[in-house]
Design a protein around this motif. Sequence first.
Motif, PDB file in Angstrom:
ATOM      1  N   GLU A  70     -35.627 -20.081 -39.251  1.00  0.00           N
ATOM      2  CA  GLU A  70     -36.735 -20.504 -38.399  1.00  0.00           C
ATOM      3  C   GLU A  70     -36.390 -21.708 -37.530  1.00  0.00           C
ATOM      4  OE1 GLU A  70     -39.923 -18.719 -37.881  1.00  0.00           O
ATOM      5  OE2 GLU A  70     -38.140 -17.600 -38.412  1.00  0.00           O
ATOM      6  N   ARG A  71     -35.273 -22.363 -37.808  1.00  0.00           N
ATOM      7  CA  ARG A  71     -34.786 -23.408 -36.895  1.00  0.00           C
ATOM      8  C   ARG A  71     -33.940 -22.795 -35.785  1.00  0.00           C
ATOM      9  NH1 ARG A  71     -33.555 -26.248 -41.722  1.00  0.00           N
ATOM     10  NH2 ARG A  71     -31.335 -25.819 -41.401  1.00  0.00           N
ATOM     11  N   GLY A  72     -33.708 -21.481 -35.872  1.00  0.00           N
ATOM     12  CA  GLY A  72     -32.986 -20.796 -34.807  1.00  0.00           C
ATOM     13  C   GLY A  72     -31.496 -20.726 -34.996  1.00  0.00           C
ATOM     14  N   LEU A  73     -30.987 -21.071 -36.185  1.00  0.00           N
ATOM     15  CA  LEU A  73     -29.549 -20.978 -36.429  1.00  0.00           C
ATOM     16  C   LEU A  73     -29.124 -19.523 -36.271  1.00  0.00           C
ATOM     17  CD1 LEU A  73     -27.216 -22.859 -37.305  1.00  0.00           C
ATOM     18  CD2 LEU A  73     -27.637 -22.108 -39.655  1.00  0.00           C
ATOM     19  N   PRO A  74     -28.276 -19.204 -35.298  1.00  0.00           N
ATOM     20  CA  PRO A  74     -27.990 -17.800 -34.974  1.00  0.00           C
ATOM     21  C   PRO A  74     -27.535 -16.969 -36.164  1.00  0.00           C
ATOM     22  CG  PRO A  74     -27.131 -19.230 -33.255  1.00  0.00           C
ATOM     23  CD  PRO A  74     -27.591 -20.129 -34.363  1.00  0.00           C
ATOM     24  N   ALA A  75     -26.603 -17.502 -36.961  1.00  0.00           N
ATOM     25  CA  ALA A  75     -26.100 -16.723 -38.098  1.00  0.00           C
ATOM     26  C   ALA A  75     -27.207 -16.446 -39.103  1.00  0.00           C
ATOM     27  CB  ALA A  75     -24.947 -17.469 -38.774  1.00  0.00           C
ATOM     28  N   ALA A  76     -28.128 -17.402 -39.264  1.00  0.00           N
ATOM     29  CA  ALA A  76     -29.224 -17.211 -40.209  1.00  0.00           C
ATOM     30  C   ALA A  76     -30.194 -16.149 -39.714  1.00  0.00           C
ATOM     31  CB  ALA A  76     -29.956 -18.543 -40.428  1.00  0.00           C
ATOM     32  N   VAL A  77     -30.469 -16.153 -38.420  1.00  0.00           N
ATOM     33  CA  VAL A  77     -31.364 -15.146 -37.848  1.00  0.00           C
ATOM     34  C   VAL A  77     -30.749 -13.761 -38.004  1.00  0.00           C
ATOM     35  CG1 VAL A  77     -32.482 -14.349 -35.740  1.00  0.00           C
ATOM     36  CG2 VAL A  77     -32.387 -16.792 -36.238  1.00  0.00           C
ATOM     37  N   GLN A  78     -29.447 -13.649 -37.742  1.00  0.00           N
ATOM     38  CA  GLN A  78     -28.769 -12.366 -37.894  1.00  0.00           C
ATOM     39  C   GLN A  78     -28.785 -11.906 -39.345  1.00  0.00           C
ATOM     40  OE1 GLN A  78     -28.711 -10.949 -34.675  1.00  0.00           O
ATOM     41  NE2 GLN A  78     -27.116  -9.905 -35.819  1.00  0.00           N
ATOM     42  N   ALA A  79     -28.670 -12.874 -40.270  1.00  0.00           N
ATOM     43  CA  ALA A  79     -28.694 -12.512 -41.689  1.00  0.00           C
ATOM     44  C   ALA A  79     -30.022 -11.881 -42.067  1.00  0.00           C
ATOM     45  CB  ALA A  79     -28.434 -13.754 -42.549  1.00  0.00           C
ATOM     46  N   GLN A  80     -31.107 -12.358 -41.454  1.00  0.00           N
ATOM     47  CA  GLN A  80     -32.412 -11.765 -41.738  1.00  0.00           C
ATOM     48  C   GLN A  80     -32.460 -10.316 -41.258  1.00  0.00           C
ATOM     49  OE1 GLN A  80     -34.522 -13.090 -43.578  1.00  0.00           O
ATOM     50  NE2 GLN A  80     -33.878 -15.236 -43.620  1.00  0.00           N
ATOM     51  N   ALA A  81     -31.900 -10.056 -40.068  1.00  0.00           N
ATOM     52  CA  ALA A  81     -31.876  -8.688 -39.544  1.00  0.00           C
ATOM     53  C   ALA A  81     -31.011  -7.785 -40.423  1.00  0.00           C
ATOM     54  CB  ALA A  81     -31.358  -8.689 -38.109  1.00  0.00           C
ATOM     55  N   GLU A  82     -29.873  -8.294 -40.851  1.00  0.00           N
ATOM     56  CA  GLU A  82     -28.998  -7.501 -41.713  1.00  0.00           C
ATOM     57  C   GLU A  82     -29.666  -7.206 -43.051  1.00  0.00           C
ATOM     58  OE1 GLU A  82     -25.598  -9.975 -41.800  1.00  0.00           O
ATOM     59  OE2 GLU A  82     -24.984  -9.490 -39.743  1.00  0.00           O
ATOM     60  N   GLU A 106     -31.765  -9.349 -28.042  1.00  0.00           N
ATOM     61  CA  GLU A 106     -30.775  -8.285 -27.885  1.00  0.00           C
ATOM     62  C   GLU A 106     -29.774  -8.277 -29.038  1.00  0.00           C
ATOM     63  OE1 GLU A 106     -29.300  -9.277 -24.014  1.00  0.00           O
ATOM     64  OE2 GLU A 106     -30.659  -7.867 -23.004  1.00  0.00           O
ATOM     65  N   ALA A 107     -29.411  -9.467 -29.528  1.00  0.00           N
ATOM     66  CA  ALA A 107     -28.472  -9.549 -30.648  1.00  0.00           C
ATOM     67  C   ALA A 107     -29.096  -8.971 -31.913  1.00  0.00           C
ATOM     68  CB  ALA A 107     -28.064 -11.006 -30.880  1.00  0.00           C
ATOM     69  N   ILE A 108     -30.372  -9.284 -32.161  1.00  0.00           N
ATOM     70  CA  ILE A 108     -31.056  -8.726 -33.334  1.00  0.00           C
ATOM     71  C   ILE A 108     -31.183  -7.213 -33.190  1.00  0.00           C
ATOM     72  CG2 ILE A 108     -33.238  -8.682 -34.604  1.00  0.00           C
ATOM     73  CD1 ILE A 108     -33.595 -11.639 -33.779  1.00  0.00           C
ATOM     74  N   ALA A 109     -31.530  -6.766 -31.986  1.00  0.00           N
ATOM     75  CA  ALA A 109     -31.680  -5.324 -31.745  1.00  0.00           C
ATOM     76  C   ALA A 109     -30.383  -4.581 -32.032  1.00  0.00           C
ATOM     77  CB  ALA A 109     -32.120  -5.085 -30.303  1.00  0.00           C
ATOM     78  N   GLN A 110     -29.247  -5.178 -31.665  1.00  0.00           N
ATOM     79  CA  GLN A 110     -27.964  -4.529 -31.900  1.00  0.00           C
ATOM     80  C   GLN A 110     -27.746  -4.296 -33.394  1.00  0.00           C
ATOM     81  OE1 GLN A 110     -24.708  -6.569 -30.057  1.00  0.00           O
ATOM     82  NE2 GLN A 110     -23.172  -5.100 -30.756  1.00  0.00           N
ATOM     83  N   THR A 111     -28.148  -5.270 -34.217  1.00  0.00           N
ATOM     84  CA  THR A 111     -28.029  -5.112 -35.673  1.00  0.00           C
ATOM     85  C   THR A 111     -28.985  -4.040 -36.181  1.00  0.00           C
ATOM     86  OG1 THR A 111     -27.348  -7.416 -35.966  1.00  0.00           O
ATOM     87  CG2 THR A 111     -28.263  -6.292 -37.894  1.00  0.00           C
ATOM     88  N   LEU A 112     -30.213  -4.053 -35.688  1.00  0.00           N
ATOM     89  CA  LEU A 112     -31.232  -3.128 -36.182  1.00  0.00           C
ATOM     90  C   LEU A 112     -30.959  -1.684 -35.786  1.00  0.00           C
ATOM     91  CD1 LEU A 112     -34.498  -5.203 -35.590  1.00  0.00           C
ATOM     92  CD2 LEU A 112     -33.181  -4.952 -37.702  1.00  0.00           C
ATOM     93  N   ARG A 113     -30.216  -1.468 -34.709  1.00  0.00           N
ATOM     94  CA  ARG A 113     -29.909  -0.101 -34.285  1.00  0.00           C
ATOM     95  C   ARG A 113     -29.064   0.653 -35.304  1.00  0.00           C
ATOM     96  NH1 ARG A 113     -28.514  -2.566 -29.255  1.00  0.00           N
ATOM     97  NH2 ARG A 113     -30.275  -2.541 -27.802  1.00  0.00           N
ATOM     98  N   ARG A 114     -28.455  -0.075 -36.246  1.00  0.00           N
ATOM     99  CA  ARG A 114     -27.590   0.580 -37.233  1.00  0.00           C
ATOM    100  C   ARG A 114     -28.392   1.347 -38.279  1.00  0.00           C
ATOM    101  NH1 ARG A 114     -24.678  -4.575 -37.754  1.00  0.00           N
ATOM    102  NH2 ARG A 114     -25.432  -4.663 -39.898  1.00  0.00           N
ATOM    103  N   THR A 115     -29.695   1.102 -38.349  1.00  0.00           N
ATOM    104  CA  THR A 115     -30.485   1.739 -39.395  1.00  0.00           C
ATOM    105  C   THR A 115     -31.159   3.009 -38.894  1.00  0.00           C
ATOM    106  OG1 THR A 115     -32.237   1.415 -41.027  1.00  0.00           O
ATOM    107  CG2 THR A 115     -32.583   0.428 -38.851  1.00  0.00           C
ATOM    108  N   ARG A 116     -31.338   3.952 -39.806  1.00  0.00           N
ATOM    109  CA  ARG A 116     -32.109   5.151 -39.517  1.00  0.00           C
ATOM    110  C   ARG A 116     -33.512   5.047 -40.115  1.00  0.00           C
ATOM    111  NH1 ARG A 116     -27.824  10.143 -40.552  1.00  0.00           N
ATOM    112  NH2 ARG A 116     -26.299   9.536 -38.944  1.00  0.00           N
TER     113      ARG A 116
END
Length: 450
Positions: A70-82, A106-116
């Motif tokens: 929630e502080r916007g740390l990119p790796a942490a945000v991506q970890a939530q998406a993963e 867009e970065a989060i969307a790229q991670t989320l596209r991996r799921t069905r």
Amino acid sequence: MDSSAPIPIVAIVGRPNVGKSTLFNRYAGWRRALVADSPGLTRDRIAEELEIQGRAIRLVDTAGLDAAAERGLPAAVQAQAESAVRDADAILFVVDGKAGLLPEDEAIAQTLRRTRKPLSLLVNKIDNPRHHEDRLLDFYSLGFERLKGISAEHGGGAFDALEDLVDALPQHNDDAIPTDPAIPRIALVGRPNVGKSSLMNRLLGEERVVVSDEAGTTRDAIDIQFEYEGESYVLVDTAGMRRPGRREGTGERVGALMAVRALERAQVALVVVDAEEGLTDQDAHVARLARDMGVSVVIVANKRDRLDGEQRKLALEDVQHGLRFLEDAPIVSLSALTGAGLSRLLPAIRRVTEASLRRVPTAELNRWLADAIRRHDPGMARKGNRTTPLKFLYASQVGVQPPRFVIFCTDPDSVMVSYRRYLENRLRDSFGFEGCPLRVHLRGRRTPVE
């Protein structure tokens, strides 16, 4: 051994400040509140069980245990998406229509596209659909089939979006959860870096512990069964503490989804806190989650080796005060690093497990009810201008893990919250329900039983 199917998990993900918490509260139907007399320490829930179109789901605020995200740390945000891709059954991806499409989205969307798995893209802050429809246009480029404009603040479109997503969930979940009441199933939960992995390794590394890996039945969960002094125990979802890469860059990442997955497969939660650092909002979130999900709780005050005698006393007082809504849960002060205090942990686990399985004979329960009413009168029931004495008729225990009771009375709606709490506390004290939640339901009956 029996089994039960887990409730589907719907995860809310997105970058900071897009309205995830507002949306979660909108669905849950309540506002977050502070713990009484404890400024700065919240009892916010991070998961809520809902019924949508006759189907139970568990909604999870994925950022609820991760301040870095929630502080916007990119790796942490991506970890939530993963985590959502790995652990959720369906995903609500929230973006900010007012701010427009940003690189972080867009970065989060790229991670989320991996799921069905079923996924809906919710464009928030569409407060006036007639005038704000153009805010949706940029987000179509992300390529998600379900895209809806909503207002989390005012509720517009929010429930339609959730209903559509739930409709897309498979009708049957075949991931059965094995349960054997005789063997405590233990989840280690807590915010990042409080020592959960160290505690697991300490438990399994003890000379008197016999360890055997057991493949889990859900996703990549790994259960480890071990024996200590002739008693069997199971640590659930240990893969969550051993996944590669989770200690790189942003430190330990045990998110809300992982905690929910572990707790739904457990009978006992070890809520691990850092006694040296002191209690935080996130600790309260985890403890509340464990209690709400109906598992027994043992609070583990870790890192006692870093404190002297007086500091340990003050640290335990801090934990007791901050988690006083779990005042029935035992607190074990220990050091996962040195093993000091560990000998008190497994007996505490065994005690709360036995308490959660305890059954009170109906005759004994009704003698208790008569005594409780004699000690504290329930008061009056009001119907318009008329008042009549409240009468409690009889009680019955209807389940275990957690213990569940039904108490029949003349007017359940007139029973004050404080009196319900009194009955629960009397039950706990009278029958030794240490560390486990109690579910007390009041039902109406017009005339007393003679």
